[in-house]
Design an enzyme around this catalytic site. Structure first.
Site, short mmCIF file in Angstrom:
data_model
loop_
_atom_site.label_atom_id
_atom_site.label_comp_id
_atom_site.label_asym_id
_atom_site.label_seq_id
_atom_site.Cartn_x
_atom_site.Cartn_y
_atom_site.Cartn_z
N LEU A 1 -6.74 -4.79 -20.64
CA LEU A 1 -5.70 -4.81 -19.38
C LEU A 1 -4.45 -4.02 -19.70
O LEU A 1 -3.86 -3.87 -20.82
CB LEU A 1 -4.98 -6.14 -19.37
CG LEU A 1 -3.93 -6.61 -18.02
CD1 LEU A 1 -4.80 -6.11 -16.85
CD2 LEU A 1 -3.28 -7.60 -18.28
N THR B 1 -10.18 0.77 -18.36
CA THR B 1 -10.85 0.06 -19.39
C THR B 1 -10.96 -1.42 -19.68
O THR B 1 -10.18 -2.21 -18.83
CB THR B 1 -10.92 0.62 -20.87
OG1 THR B 1 -9.39 -0.02 -21.25
CG2 THR B 1 -10.65 1.97 -20.95
N GLU C 1 5.91 7.42 -8.59
CA GLU C 1 4.54 7.01 -8.65
C GLU C 1 3.56 7.79 -7.52
O GLU C 1 2.64 8.06 -7.68
CB GLU C 1 4.46 5.39 -8.24
CG GLU C 1 4.90 4.60 -9.28
CD GLU C 1 4.86 3.16 -8.98
OE1 GLU C 1 3.85 2.99 -8.24
OE2 GLU C 1 5.20 2.30 -9.81
N HIS D 1 0.43 1.87 -13.36
CA HIS D 1 1.10 1.05 -13.90
C HIS D 1 2.74 1.25 -14.08
O HIS D 1 2.94 2.36 -14.52
CB HIS D 1 0.56 0.41 -15.22
CG HIS D 1 1.10 -0.68 -15.99
ND1 HIS D 1 1.12 -2.09 -15.58
CD2 HIS D 1 2.27 -0.60 -17.05
CE1 HIS D 1 1.60 -2.89 -16.07
NE2 HIS D 1 2.53 -2.47 -16.99
N GLY E 1 0.74 -1.21 -0.09
CA GLY E 1 -0.03 0.00 -0.02
C GLY E 1 0.62 1.31 0.07
O GLY E 1 0.44 2.21 0.55
N SER E 2 1.96 1.38 -0.70
CA SER E 2 2.70 2.49 -0.80
C SER E 2 2.15 3.73 -1.51
O SER E 2 2.26 4.79 -1.06
CB SER E 2 4.13 2.06 -1.26
OG SER E 2 4.15 1.82 -2.53
#
Length: 217
Positions: A148, A145, A178, A113, A16-17
């Site tokens: 993938l 969407t 991120e 991602h 959970g970073s």
């Protein structure tokens, strides 16, 4: 709390970073969003501890207790909708979602991602970038969407690949970025600046390039 604050449900499977980055951003004065619920498909996920420490409601929907993906996703939808979120955020949620789930939250479902999409959809992205001899790598926040890792990108953090980089060293530098771009994208959505139009991303009334906004780090 103002009713105008965007309610965000966060789905996790691990440490959970990125959840922590969102919790930290939501705790800032004047933040336009709040995390209303954290849901994990794994009871041992450390992200549940992060939620508890932040005083955020959390729950576990263990995918192993369901006979198929469809039943799991229906239970997940019921749990998410119980907090009536404006946005659903996947933060290291390691489950492939059914088309029905994705359609239910169309236009208000985000993922991050660890690659510069459309490059390296799927797993092992850092090693794949190194194996390809790429000069840069990074992370992409995108709308989800049915394809993938194929939804329209919102923002990409571009990280240079350094001589001697390993998959681990590269992953660590990408993860730092991120934690910058995910709260940024969620903030844009919360401020009603960000929308998905068909297969494109619109920010401040303008269609973004196919790879979204790029930030070079």
């Amino acid at each position: 709390m103002s009713q105008s604050v965007c309610k965000v449900a966060v789905l996790i499977s691990g440490s959970g970073s990125n959840l922590q980055a969102l919790l930290d951003a939501s705790a800032q004065a004047g933040a336009p969003f709040s995390v209303c619920s954290v849901i994990s498909n794994k009871p041992e996920a450390y992200g549940l501890t992060r939620a508890a420490e932040a005083g955020v409601t959390s729950s576990i929907i263990d995918h192993r207790e369901f006979p198929n993906r469809e039943d799991f996703d229906q239970a997940l939808i019921a749990e998410i909708d119980s907090c009536q979120p404006d946005l659903v955020v996947l933060a290291g949620f390691m489950r492939i979602l059914t088309p029905e789930f994705v359609r239910h939250y169309s236009g208000r479902l985000l993922n991050i991602h660890p690659s510069l999409l459309p490059k390296y959809q799927g797993l092992h992205t850092h090693q794949r970038a190194l194996d390809a001899g790429d000069s840069e790598h990074g992370a992409t926040v995108h709308f989800v969407t049915e394809e993938l890792d194929g939804g329209p990108p919102i923002v990409q953090a571009v990280v240079p690949i350094k001589k001697g980089d390993t998959a681990d060293s590269l992953a660590k530098r990408v993860q730092v970025q991120e934690h910058v771009i995910y709260p940024m994208a969620v903030t844009w959505f919360a401020e009603k600046r960000l929308h998905m139009l068909d297969d494109r991303t619109q920010l401040d009334g303008e269609l973004l390039p196919r790879n979204g906004t790029r930030i070079h780090c």
